[in-house]
Design an enzyme around this catalytic site. Structure first.
Site, PDB file in Angstrom:
ATOM      1  N   GLU A 187      -4.041   4.151  -8.635  1.00  0.00           N
ATOM      2  CA  GLU A 187      -5.268   4.849  -8.239  1.00  0.00           C
ATOM      3  C   GLU A 187      -5.218   6.279  -8.749  1.00  0.00           C
ATOM      4  OE1 GLU A 187      -7.717   6.565  -4.386  1.00  0.00           O
ATOM      5  OE2 GLU A 187      -6.286   4.919  -4.061  1.00  0.00           O
ATOM      6  N   HIS A 218       0.839  -1.207   0.000  1.00  0.00           N
ATOM      7  CA  HIS A 218       0.000   0.000   0.000  1.00  0.00           C
ATOM      8  C   HIS A 218       0.868   1.249   0.000  1.00  0.00           C
ATOM      9  CE1 HIS A 218      -2.764   2.865   2.354  1.00  0.00           C
ATOM     10  NE2 HIS A 218      -3.325   2.717   1.169  1.00  0.00           N
ATOM     11  N   ASP A 250      -0.837   6.188  -5.844  1.00  0.00           N
ATOM     12  CA  ASP A 250      -1.816   7.224  -6.180  1.00  0.00           C
ATOM     13  C   ASP A 250      -1.184   8.242  -7.115  1.00  0.00           C
ATOM     14  OD1 ASP A 250      -3.814   6.567  -3.786  1.00  0.00           O
ATOM     15  OD2 ASP A 250      -1.782   6.644  -2.970  1.00  0.00           O
ATOM     16  N   HIS A 298      -0.495  10.746  -2.506  1.00  0.00           N
ATOM     17  CA  HIS A 298      -1.855  10.395  -2.099  1.00  0.00           C
ATOM     18  C   HIS A 298      -2.747  11.607  -1.912  1.00  0.00           C
ATOM     19  CE1 HIS A 298      -5.115   9.503   0.767  1.00  0.00           C
ATOM     20  NE2 HIS A 298      -5.192   8.374   0.088  1.00  0.00           N
ATOM     21  N   GLU A 341       0.460  -0.710  -4.717  1.00  0.00           N
ATOM     22  CA  GLU A 341      -0.633   0.235  -4.966  1.00  0.00           C
ATOM     23  C   GLU A 341      -0.068   1.624  -4.778  1.00  0.00           C
ATOM     24  OE1 GLU A 341      -3.778   3.024  -3.461  1.00  0.00           O
ATOM     25  OE2 GLU A 341      -1.939   2.305  -2.494  1.00  0.00           O
TER      26      GLU A 341
END
Length: 245
Positions: free
Chosen positions: A113, A12, A41, A54, A39
């Site tokens: 993301e 993450h 952003d 993020h 993962e």
């Protein structure tokens, strides 16, 4: 496809339990810890560079303040993005291209993301698809967003792109909704797994389930028992040890 007896392990924001989130050291550490993917952003600078961060503002993770969109890339690079971690002082915000280059030899998957819930970055969907194509990463990326218009836009631009729908508190018949939107996966918060027939309905609709953010031993084991496709965790080394002994 996940053919193992436990979920895939995706770091993450990288291995963010050990190194500053969404930075090259965190992504390298996730790879070194045996993660199956990471993962991250993406957002876009004032001058159109896709960077990995993020928050829409840079106050929490950097030495700067204000909206990321109001900074040029060069201005952001002058800041420290170590998020107060003295061991990583001087760490810079990475571009998405730098992350692709770093992880290219590893074989890892990247869950990208798109942070378009608050700011509608102009043509970010087109730009990330073009970058991924140019770098040859089409088969190693899944795109996700809490903004489901963005997810649909990705699929509209490239029907072969894999997409996942991010969401929090439990809407009714999310598997049916995902099927109607043409999603390949659902990305629920962990507690959504307890809803009636959820995993059964996802399997019926051929939807992968990639769960965030799973950090405790209890929740990691529950995800294995539920049969989810991937866990998104701050602690990939912990997850690997738990799943493989």
């Amino acid at each position: 496809m996940n053919t193992s007896k436990h979920p895939l392990i995706w770091g993450h924001r990288g291995a963010s339990g050990y190194a500053p989130e969404n930075t090259l050291p965190a992504f390298q550490m996730a790879a070194d810890m045996g993660a199956d993917g990471v993962e991250l952003d993406i957002q876009m600078t004032k001058d159109g560079v896709i960077v990995v961060c993020h928050d829409e503002t840079i106050d929490r993770t950097s030495t700067g303040k204000g909206w990321l969109k109001d900074y040029t890339f060069d201005e952001l690079r002058r800041l420290d993005f170590s998020n107060g971690n003295a061991a990583y002082e001087g760490t810079k915000i990475p571009t998405m291209e730098e992350v692709l280059d770093l992880l290219d030899p590893t074989g890892l998957t990247i869950n990208i993301e798109l942070k378009t819930g608050i700011i509608f970055y102009d043509r970010i969907e087109e730009k990330i698809l073009e970058l991924v194509r140019r770098k040859g990463w089409q088969n190693r990326v899944i795109y996700s967003s809490f903004n489901h218009y963005t997810v649909c836009r990705i699929k509209e631009l490239d029907s072969s792109a894999k997409v996942g729908l991010l969401y929090g508190d439990g809407p009714i018949d999310m598997p049916g909704y995902g099927l109607r939107l043409g999603a390949d996966a659902l990305h629920p918060a962990f507690y959504n797994l307890q809803y009636p027939n959820y995993m059964e309905d996802c399997r019926k609709n051929s939807l992968d389930v990639n769960v965030w953010t799973v950090n405790s031993e209890k929740d990691l084991l529950a995800c294995r028992d539920y049969g989810v496709h991937a866990v998104i965790t701050n602690y990939p080394a912990k997850a690997r040890k738990l799943y493989e002994g």
